[in-house]
Design an enzyme around this catalytic site. Structure first.
Site, PDB file in Angstrom:
ATOM      1  N   ARG A  86       0.796  -1.176   0.021  1.00  0.00           N
ATOM      2  CA  ARG A  86      -0.180  -0.196  -0.176  1.00  0.00           C
ATOM      3  C   ARG A  86       0.979   1.246   0.049  1.00  0.00           C
ATOM      4  O   ARG A  86       1.947   1.244   0.597  1.00  0.00           O
ATOM      5  CB  ARG A  86      -0.991   0.059   1.224  1.00  0.00           C
ATOM      6  CG  ARG A  86      -2.061  -0.989   1.260  1.00  0.00           C
ATOM      7  CD  ARG A  86      -3.092  -0.673   0.116  1.00  0.00           C
ATOM      8  NE  ARG A  86      -4.174  -1.490   0.199  1.00  0.00           N
ATOM      9  CZ  ARG A  86      -4.530  -2.379  -0.729  1.00  0.00           C
ATOM     10  NH1 ARG A  86      -3.798  -2.825  -1.602  1.00  0.00           N
ATOM     11  NH2 ARG A  86      -5.650  -3.184  -0.488  1.00  0.00           N
ATOM     12  N   HIS A 109      -2.055  -0.035  -9.841  1.00  0.00           N
ATOM     13  CA  HIS A 109      -2.763  -1.207  -8.867  1.00  0.00           C
ATOM     14  C   HIS A 109      -3.079  -2.230  -9.631  1.00  0.00           C
ATOM     15  O   HIS A 109      -4.579  -2.657  -9.832  1.00  0.00           O
ATOM     16  CB  HIS A 109      -3.934  -0.511  -8.210  1.00  0.00           C
ATOM     17  CG  HIS A 109      -4.149  -1.087  -6.818  1.00  0.00           C
ATOM     18  ND1 HIS A 109      -4.575  -0.543  -5.638  1.00  0.00           N
ATOM     19  CD2 HIS A 109      -4.382  -2.439  -6.490  1.00  0.00           C
ATOM     20  CE1 HIS A 109      -4.752  -1.475  -4.604  1.00  0.00           C
ATOM     21  NE2 HIS A 109      -4.534  -2.652  -5.217  1.00  0.00           N
TER      22      HIS A 109
END
Ligand code: NDP
Ligand code: OXD
Length: 316
Positions: free
Chosen positions: A231, A279
């Site tokens: 993350r 992502h």
């Protein structure tokens, strides 16, 4: 329709993604009725004890007063945990061997990209430079994995056969053959000193936020590179930029960011030492994921057993 036959899908995502999930889940749970939350009356909502969620709006979850647990179709649930705050609601996250395998493939792919100097060759090509760079075999390189859970372990198993030395860091020591394990902050510093490529597969929690800072980046050997598939907020962005600007860190492959999508004007887009991915390192396979969710929901509805949950105190 009796209430226990209805399983709501609660998502703040775009309609297209919601429909795809509802279709995949409905195919995996033909004996039940899968319904997007928008189509459920308040009376129906009050009879639901389980729901399937994708980063749901917490205010919408409050319209389900009797929910016991939710199954997230995301592996990382930091947003849900933070937005719900202290809660009795149990959160089950996505654990899917297919997802772990896709992530392991991505870790191998981008490790090889860095190992074989692809960013430098790309740069040489742009400048019309014909120059062979020194080749260092994989056996002389160490890849360090931060976070050694479902994804970290799968990644290690994919890296080892390619000849890399594999180190891992997590709270609990693991016993995976061929992997040298480190724990604690001192252990992390010790590990970083040897890592040519550092792969972050940690969850975002209060303890991991900003973990990779200037002090830890300075522990890495010269010309080390970083891959962040965990993350964005785990890496201190200003310290990362400094390390890249001065060339202490040779390259960063970033798949996750503080803000997603990454804003157009962000420095990372045009930094010569950064490779940006949207992502996409491990997209969830809706079919395999839906089967896993279905088995757990079915088992709960038949036996009353809630699957193993996220520890909301720890945040993962
Ligand atoms: P797991 O929960 O299985 O593993 C997490 C690992 O991190 C464990 O080894 C845990 O150690 C370790 N860990 C957590 N906190 C700390 C800490 N403070 N210090 C040291 N170690 C710590 O998660 P997964 O492997 O399934 O997923 C990891 C993350 O990957 C997700 O949370 C998500 O953010 C990200 N992800 C990214 C995707 C992408 O497309 N980019 C796709 C899917 C996931 P221990 O078990 O010993 O406590
Ligand atoms: C994630 C996921 O957590 O894709 O990033 O599941």
């Amino acid at each position: 329709m009796t209430t226990q036959n209805i399983v709501p899908f609660i998502s703040a995502a775009a309609q297209e993604s919601t429909s795809e999930w509802v279709t995949a889940l409905q195919e995996a749970l033909p004996e039940l009725t899968l319904i997007s939350v928008t189509q459920l009356s308040l009376a129906d909502r009050s009879r639901c004890t389980v729901a399937i969620v994708a980063n749901p709006d917490p205010d919408v979850l409050k319209t389900f007063p009797n929910l016991v647990w939710v199954h997230s179709v995301w592996a990382g649930v930091e947003r849900l945990v933070a937005e719900l705050g202290p809660t009795k609601l149990k959160i089950v996250r996505m654990v899917d061997p297919a997802l772990a395998s896709t992530m392991a493939e991505a870790v191998l792919a981008w490790t090889l990209y860095l190992h074989r100097d692809m960013p430098a060759y790309r740069c040489q090509q742009r400048r019309g430079v014909w120059r062979q760079r020194a080749y260092v075999p994989a056996q002389e390189k160490t890849v360090g994995i931060l976070g050694f859970g479902e994804l970290g372990q799968a990644a290690a198993q994919r890296l080892l056969p390619s000849g890399f030395n594999v180190f891992a860091w997590s709270t609990t020591p693991s016993m995976l053959e061929g992997v040298t394990h480190f724990c604690g902050r001192d252990g992390l510093k010790q590990m970083l000193k040897k890592c040519n490529i550092l792969v972050c597969l940690l969850p975002h929690t209060p303890k991991t936020a900003g973990l990779i800072d200037a002090e830890l980046l300075a522990c890495l050997p010269d010309s080390a590179a970083l891959i962040n598939f965990g993350r964005g907020p785990i890496i201190n962005e200003r310290d990362l930029r400094d390390a890249l600007d001065c060339g202490r860190l040779d390259h960063a492959v970033l798949d996750v960011f503080n803000i997603e999508p990454l804003p157009e004007a962000h420095w990372e887009w045009n930094h010569p030492r950064v490779t940006i991915l949207p992502h996409c390192s491990a997209p969830t396979n809706k079919q395999t994921a839906a089967k896993i969710v279905a088995d757990r929901v079915r088992h709960y509805l038949m036996e009353g057993v809630v699957p193993s949950c996220v520890d909301v105190q720890k945040g993962y």
